[in-house]
Design a protein around this motif. Sequence first.
Motif, PDB file in Angstrom:
ATOM      1  N   ASP A 145       0.854  -1.190   0.000  1.00 26.20           N
ATOM      2  CA  ASP A 145       0.000   0.000   0.000  1.00 26.20           C
ATOM      3  C   ASP A 145       0.887   1.235   0.000  1.00 26.20           C
ATOM      4  O   ASP A 145       1.837   1.344   0.786  1.00 26.20           O
ATOM      5  CB  ASP A 145      -0.912   0.012   1.231  1.00 26.20           C
ATOM      6  N   LEU A 146       0.541   2.184  -0.869  1.00 23.58           N
ATOM      7  CA  LEU A 146       1.367   3.368  -1.066  1.00 23.58           C
ATOM      8  C   LEU A 146       0.510   4.630  -1.060  1.00 23.58           C
ATOM      9  O   LEU A 146      -0.590   4.645  -1.614  1.00 23.58           O
ATOM     10  CB  LEU A 146       2.109   3.261  -2.402  1.00 23.58           C
ATOM     11  N   GLN A 147       1.017   5.663  -0.420  1.00 27.88           N
ATOM     12  CA  GLN A 147       0.410   6.992  -0.537  1.00 27.88           C
ATOM     13  C   GLN A 147       1.509   7.995  -0.875  1.00 27.88           C
ATOM     14  O   GLN A 147       2.579   8.002  -0.256  1.00 27.88           O
ATOM     15  CB  GLN A 147      -0.291   7.428   0.748  1.00 27.88           C
ATOM     16  N   VAL A 148       1.246   8.821  -1.877  1.00 25.66           N
ATOM     17  CA  VAL A 148       2.199   9.853  -2.280  1.00 25.66           C
ATOM     18  C   VAL A 148       1.529  11.218  -2.172  1.00 25.66           C
ATOM     19  O   VAL A 148       0.301  11.327  -2.118  1.00 25.66           O
ATOM     20  CB  VAL A 148       2.695   9.635  -3.725  1.00 25.66           C
ATOM     21  N   SER A 149       2.332  12.249  -2.146  1.00 25.20           N
ATOM     22  CA  SER A 149       1.820  13.616  -2.215  1.00 25.20           C
ATOM     23  C   SER A 149       2.588  14.369  -3.287  1.00 25.20           C
ATOM     24  O   SER A 149       3.779  14.102  -3.520  1.00 25.20           O
ATOM     25  CB  SER A 149       1.967  14.339  -0.870  1.00 25.20           C
ATOM     26  N   VAL A 150       1.902  15.265  -3.960  1.00 24.85           N
ATOM     27  CA  VAL A 150       2.547  16.136  -4.940  1.00 24.85           C
ATOM     28  C   VAL A 150       2.084  17.558  -4.667  1.00 24.85           C
ATOM     29  O   VAL A 150       0.898  17.804  -4.441  1.00 24.85           O
ATOM     30  CB  VAL A 150       2.230  15.704  -6.393  1.00 24.85           C
ATOM     31  N   THR A 151       3.028  18.487  -4.646  1.00 21.96           N
ATOM     32  CA  THR A 151       2.724  19.889  -4.362  1.00 21.96           C
ATOM     33  C   THR A 151       3.172  20.750  -5.534  1.00 21.96           C
ATOM     34  O   THR A 151       4.333  21.197  -5.580  1.00 21.96           O
ATOM     35  CB  THR A 151       3.417  20.360  -3.074  1.00 21.96           C
ATOM     36  N   PRO A 152       2.296  20.949  -6.523  1.00 22.72           N
ATOM     37  CA  PRO A 152       2.646  21.862  -7.605  1.00 22.72           C
ATOM     38  C   PRO A 152       2.483  23.312  -7.152  1.00 22.72           C
ATOM     39  O   PRO A 152       1.626  23.620  -6.318  1.00 22.72           O
ATOM     40  CB  PRO A 152       1.631  21.516  -8.699  1.00 22.72           C
ATOM     41  N   ARG A 153       3.294  24.178  -7.692  1.00 25.46           N
ATOM     42  CA  ARG A 153       3.163  25.608  -7.421  1.00 25.46           C
ATOM     43  C   ARG A 153       3.374  26.369  -8.722  1.00 25.46           C
ATOM     44  O   ARG A 153       4.151  25.952  -9.585  1.00 25.46           O
ATOM     45  CB  ARG A 153       4.154  26.061  -6.353  1.00 25.46           C
ATOM     46  N   LEU A 154       2.671  27.474  -8.839  1.00 27.76           N
ATOM     47  CA  LEU A 154       2.764  28.340 -10.005  1.00 27.76           C
ATOM     48  C   LEU A 154       3.523  29.594  -9.602  1.00 27.76           C
ATOM     49  O   LEU A 154       3.090  30.337  -8.713  1.00 27.76           O
ATOM     50  CB  LEU A 154       1.366  28.698 -10.513  1.00 27.76           C
TER      51      LEU A 154
ATOM     52  N   GLU B 180      -0.698  24.033  -3.892  1.00 32.49           N
ATOM     53  CA  GLU B 180      -1.648  23.125  -3.231  1.00 32.49           C
ATOM     54  C   GLU B 180      -1.033  21.741  -3.194  1.00 32.49           C
ATOM     55  O   GLU B 180      -0.248  21.369  -4.068  1.00 32.49           O
ATOM     56  CB  GLU B 180      -2.964  23.101  -4.004  1.00 32.49           C
ATOM     57  N   THR B 181      -1.390  20.962  -2.176  1.00 31.24           N
ATOM     58  CA  THR B 181      -0.889  19.595  -2.047  1.00 31.24           C
ATOM     59  C   THR B 181      -2.013  18.606  -2.349  1.00 31.24           C
ATOM     60  O   THR B 181      -3.129  18.741  -1.838  1.00 31.24           O
ATOM     61  CB  THR B 181      -0.319  19.343  -0.635  1.00 31.24           C
ATOM     62  N   TYR B 182      -1.686  17.621  -3.162  1.00 32.80           N
ATOM     63  CA  TYR B 182      -2.644  16.589  -3.561  1.00 32.80           C
ATOM     64  C   TYR B 182      -2.081  15.226  -3.172  1.00 32.80           C
ATOM     65  O   TYR B 182      -0.867  15.008  -3.190  1.00 32.80           O
ATOM     66  CB  TYR B 182      -2.893  16.640  -5.074  1.00 32.80           C
ATOM     67  N   PHE B 183      -2.990  14.303  -2.853  1.00 31.92           N
ATOM     68  CA  PHE B 183      -2.577  12.979  -2.399  1.00 31.92           C
ATOM     69  C   PHE B 183      -3.103  11.911  -3.355  1.00 31.92           C
ATOM     70  O   PHE B 183      -4.226  12.025  -3.876  1.00 31.92           O
ATOM     71  CB  PHE B 183      -3.089  12.709  -0.982  1.00 31.92           C
ATOM     72  N   GLY B 184      -2.283  10.897  -3.574  1.00 28.08           N
ATOM     73  CA  GLY B 184      -2.681   9.781  -4.419  1.00 28.08           C
ATOM     74  C   GLY B 184      -2.334   8.464  -3.751  1.00 28.08           C
ATOM     75  O   GLY B 184      -1.389   8.381  -2.959  1.00 28.08           O
ATOM     76  N   ASP B 185      -3.098   7.419  -4.048  1.00 27.29           N
ATOM     77  CA  ASP B 185      -2.921   6.108  -3.421  1.00 27.29           C
ATOM     78  C   ASP B 185      -2.824   5.019  -4.481  1.00 27.29           C
ATOM     79  O   ASP B 185      -3.390   5.141  -5.583  1.00 27.29           O
ATOM     80  CB  ASP B 185      -4.090   5.793  -2.489  1.00 27.29           C
ATOM     81  N   ALA B 186      -2.128   3.965  -4.139  1.00 27.60           N
ATOM     82  CA  ALA B 186      -2.046   2.789  -4.997  1.00 27.60           C
ATOM     83  C   ALA B 186      -1.839   1.560  -4.116  1.00 27.60           C
ATOM     84  O   ALA B 186      -1.219   1.638  -3.051  1.00 27.60           O
ATOM     85  CB  ALA B 186      -0.903   2.915  -5.997  1.00 27.60           C
ATOM     86  N   SER B 187      -2.385   0.446  -4.563  1.00 26.36           N
ATOM     87  CA  SER B 187      -2.232  -0.825  -3.849  1.00 26.36           C
ATOM     88  C   SER B 187      -1.878  -1.919  -4.835  1.00 26.36           C
ATOM     89  O   SER B 187      -2.227  -1.854  -6.019  1.00 26.36           O
ATOM     90  CB  SER B 187      -3.527  -1.199  -3.104  1.00 26.36           C
ATOM     91  N   ASN B 188      -1.189  -2.927  -4.335  1.00 24.87           N
ATOM     92  CA  ASN B 188      -0.804  -4.044  -5.194  1.00 24.87           C
ATOM     93  C   ASN B 188      -0.723  -5.304  -4.344  1.00 24.87           C
ATOM     94  O   ASN B 188      -0.318  -5.273  -3.187  1.00 24.87           O
ATOM     95  CB  ASN B 188       0.550  -3.768  -5.851  1.00 24.87           C
ATOM     96  N   GLU B 189      -1.131  -6.412  -4.936  1.00 24.63           N
ATOM     97  CA  GLU B 189      -1.069  -7.691  -4.234  1.00 24.63           C
ATOM     98  C   GLU B 189      -0.706  -8.771  -5.239  1.00 24.63           C
ATOM     99  O   GLU B 189      -1.308  -8.842  -6.323  1.00 24.63           O
ATOM    100  CB  GLU B 189      -2.398  -8.011  -3.553  1.00 24.63           C
ATOM    101  N   SER B 190       0.282  -9.586  -4.905  1.00 21.79           N
ATOM    102  CA  SER B 190       0.724 -10.633  -5.817  1.00 21.79           C
ATOM    103  C   SER B 190       1.134 -11.864  -5.028  1.00 21.79           C
ATOM    104  O   SER B 190       1.609 -11.762  -3.900  1.00 21.79           O
ATOM    105  CB  SER B 190       1.895 -10.141  -6.675  1.00 21.79           C
TER     106      SER B 190
END
Length: 370
Positions: free
Chosen positions: A135-144, A156-166
């Motif tokens: 399980d992964l959570q990342v953040s990205v903060t773009p600025r102009l 602004e800061t945005y969050f994204g998630d991803a999961s993987n199972e094998s």
Amino acid sequence: MIRITGLLALAGLAACSTPGIDYAARVVPPNTAAVETRTVDVGRFDGPGGNWYAGRFEEMLASATFDGKPWFRMARYSDGYVPDGQRAGIYEGRIDIVDYRAEEYSQWVTKCVEWDGLFDCEHRAEVEEICLREDLQVSVTPRLIEYGTGQILFQETYFGDASNESCDEGYWHGRRGSHAGGGGYLYGLLGGVSPPRGMVLDALADTIYEVRGDIAPSNTTRRAVFVEEAIDPVVRADPRFEQAVKAGPKSPDFSCYVWEDMKAEYPDSPAVSHNLGACLEARGDFVAAHGMYAEAAEQSAAISGTGQPDEPFRKALSRMSYYRTGLQLIDRLTEPDRGWQPVPGGESLPGGELPEGELDGAPADDEAGS
């Protein structure tokens, strides 16, 4: 006053949880400085997947359209391009791994261990598989950053998630971990192990669409929401009120005809005034709708005894103020004789804070949905 009959058949028309009328809307996000900055470049995004993200970010800017036309103009400051008399800026930012966890577990499954031919299993057996869940959570903060001044116009800061199972028979222990004391393993960030690149990119992908909604206007579907219950008991007891509320999503013209009729009979009812305002909003008469929402708010304040309108009326009035201000900004930015010239300022929309839940200039409960 025209009495409406035969409304009972309309009671089953309501199919959506939020009653009202949908219409095509032009929505401006709250950060008007970003909206006004239409000449843009893309710089560096530091962190894992940064180069990939910068490329996808540039593609998003280049493909962003409004009313069928490109909203942004791509510039190359590194190539010596300097905008003349225009607000311009460069997007850059940072990507961070917020959390990465991995764990191993085993399971027994029945598999074919001997084949007699294609699709013909001769012998099956219980086989142990070692599985990995990540399980992964990342953040990205773009600025102009504004070209020429270095001022940060948007961040602004945005969050994204991803999961993987094998699971695999040939899996080796500790693939996402490192040796710990006692012969065991620590996994994920605890084990000092970085997440797979593919998971990082998957987690970052959806944030691109969130950023798009915060920096440029959008063509979308919006719902002019009805008040479902009348404050005043006389109006609440009138069967036409509930029936007209339910008729709105499927038969808006008829519903609005009922509200016009009830407004003539109950001119001081805040719920009736509000719902007639919703009809005017859906028809695109935003000036008249704004006036009707203001009238409903005043009537609600008079009835409430607190001197303040109830939340639905206050929220509708604030939302329409924001919406009309956004439309005025669009008109100024898209006037043919102005070309790419920016409007002065860059401040946020006036009128106080956004109602709770707004992400793109429209409250979440005003979005169309069933």
